[in-house]
Design an enzyme around this catalytic site. Structure first.
Site, PDB file in Angstrom:
ATOM      1  CB  CYS A 111       6.543  32.363  49.369  1.00  0.00           C
ATOM      2  SG  CYS A 111       4.911  32.865  48.750  1.00  0.00           S
ATOM      3  CG  HIS A 134       6.150  27.660  47.828  1.00  0.00           C
ATOM      4  ND1 HIS A 134       6.676  27.744  49.098  1.00  0.00           N
ATOM      5  CD2 HIS A 134       5.263  28.686  47.712  1.00  0.00           C
ATOM      6  CE1 HIS A 134       6.125  28.770  49.724  1.00  0.00           C
ATOM      7  NE2 HIS A 134       5.279  29.361  48.903  1.00  0.00           N
TER       8      HIS A 134
END
Length: 489
Positions: A330, A427
């Site tokens: 991310c 994630h």
């Protein structure tokens, strides 16, 4: 009739989140339909829900303890700090505004209807709602307009149990002091108390329990010893991230100022063959790491500047020259690229900053947040990968052609031509057991696959057993009260 009880703390980090998870599992094992609820949470460790929003990671764990999927109504207000004085405000799963703390303090009472709406919707479906407070009700300077502790308890007419943390010392003062500073109506709403994180023989604190009960009039519910396996449960608070020595595979993770969604590290910490080392400010990235993970960030550009200020960019270049592996997730993925462009000033003043230059990609910040539960495939082995995306910004460039993950023929993430530098927005990917084992094997160390989720479930069962032994759950449930019919959706 649905019943509810609220667990508040005499201070921050007294263990409320873990206690609620354990109580929820214990009550489910007693045959009750249970749901967790936290009116207001503050965390950059969020979970994407099946109904398309985001809530605090602790409520996702508590939902798991209840045997439920995480839903937005379990945490209707989520504050995600972006600076020392401001935060993004998420209301019922969606971004509502970005506010400075002073402005939010003036506006928070306007969110009470949304909080009560979510609470009513949960209450309509379950036998018991276990509510977690935030911080401490003793912060009476924040009582006006409160929706996190006594303000919510008063609005919903919910009884409260107060938890003290003996590990920090001064627990009698915590409890009696809270009683002393609360206004009478709030003080009388507290019906019982318990002491958490005791080390040694709990019977040694019997006199202390009597003193607190005599001074407050609250019912003593027990002394809960330190639960040694709490580290096996996903952590929400950034202060709970710890290095974990486990095996020959060494993974180093720099602690970013605005680290976010660090649950990526939990399955790795639980892996017997792996040591996860959190690199604190002022320390260099270790030269003997097999893998350096740059984690997610709530403020990518600011954390990139912080990364450079520590000299970690130099350490990272040396690691790459030695043939080391790097994974950016991310915000960490965005940092690894050539450039981060924020023309609209989404993360601060409009800017165009150079990235670390290890991936040939460029990220353009865009105001729309991307939230999704995702299924993918590890292209090297074909192993399935599950996770979630929660980010702003679009990343593209030549190294996207080397993507190491894919779904429905669509490439996910990016990789350097030699495959040593990887990045993605996904994630939670290391909770996928076969993928985790295959990926660690690519680092040159065989690692046996194990069922991470089953391990968390076992830990929740052990936590429930622990609380059944040391906490008077029967009395706690007797203190729970019927949810008022006046709370409407």
């Amino acid at each position: 009739m649905t019943k509810a009880i609220m667990i508040q703390g005499a201070g921050s980090n007294v263990g409320k989140s873990v206690l609620v998870a354990g109580l929820a599992r214990a009550c489910v094992q007693r045959g009750l339909s249970v749901a967790p609820f936290k009116p207001q949470n503050m965390s950059n460790n969020a979970s994407v829900t099946a109904d398309g929003g985001e809530i605090g990671r602790a409520q996702a764990l508590q939902a798991m303890a209840c045997g439920l999927e995480p839903m937005i109504n379990m945490n209707p207000v989520l504050l995600k700090p972006e600076t020392d004085i401001g935060a993004q405000v998420i209301v019922q799963g969606k971004r509502f505004a970005t506010m400075k703390a002073r402005d939010y303090g003036k506006q928070k009472s306007t969110l009470l209807p949304a909080v009560l709406d979510s609470f009513a919707k949960l209450s309509a479906k379950h036998d018991l709602i276990i509510i977690e407070g935030a911080g401490s009700p003793a912060e009476v300077n924040l009582r006006a307009g409160d929706i996190a502790n006594m303000g919510f308890a008063e609005a919903a007419d919910i009884p409260v149990v107060l938890i003290g943390d003996i590990d920090r010392g001064g627990v009698i003062a915590q409890m009696v002091g809270t009683h002393a500073v609360l206004p009478p109506d709030d003080r009388n709403r507290i019906k019982g108390f318990a002491i958490n994180k005791f080390r040694g023989d709990p019977s040694l604190f019997a006199d202390g329990m009597d003193m607190i009960a005599d001074q407050t009039g609250w019912a003593p519910l027990g002394v809960v010893p330190w639960f040694m396996d709490a580290w096996r449960l996903p952590a929400e608070d950034v202060m709970d991230i710890r290095s974990r020595k486990g095996g020959k595979i060494k993974i180093a993770v720099p602690r970013l100022n605005r680290i976010a969604n660090f649950d990526d590290l939990d399955p790795l910490s639980a892996t017997p063959d792996v040591s996860v080392e959190i690199i604190e400010v002022g320390r260099p990235l270790p030269g003997d790491a097999d893998l350096i993970i740059i984690p997610g960030s709530k403020s990518t550009i600011a954390d990139l500047a912080h990364f450079r200020a520590q000299g970690w960019n130099i350490d990272l270049q040396a690691h790459v020259r030695r043939g080391g592996n790097v994974l950016g997730i991310c915000g960490g993925y965005q940092m690894l690229g050539r450039q981060i462009i924020d023309r609209d000033g989404i993360e601060g003043p409009p800017s165009d900053v150079p990235g670390l230059g290890l991936l040939d990609v460029v990220t353009v910040m865009e105001p729309k947040k991307h939230l999704a539960l995702s299924e993918a495939r590890y292209r090297t082995t074909g192993d399935p990968v599950s996770g979630y995306e929660i980010h702003i910004g679009v990343t593209d460039g030549p190294d996207r052609e080397n993507a190491w993950l894919e779904t429905d023929g669509r490439c996910i993430g990016a990789a350097s031509p030699d495959g040593k530098i990887l990045g993605c927005y996904l994630h939670g990917l290391f909770a996928s057991d076969k993928f985790r084992s295959s990926y660690l094997r690519q680092l040159g160390h065989p690692s046996d696959a194990f069922d991470y989720r089953a391990g968390v479930e076992r830990t929740l069962d052990e936590l429930a057993k622990h609380l059944e032994t040391h906490l008077d759950i029967d009395q706690l449930l007797a203190l729970a009260d019927d949810v008022s019919n006046s709370i409407s959706t």
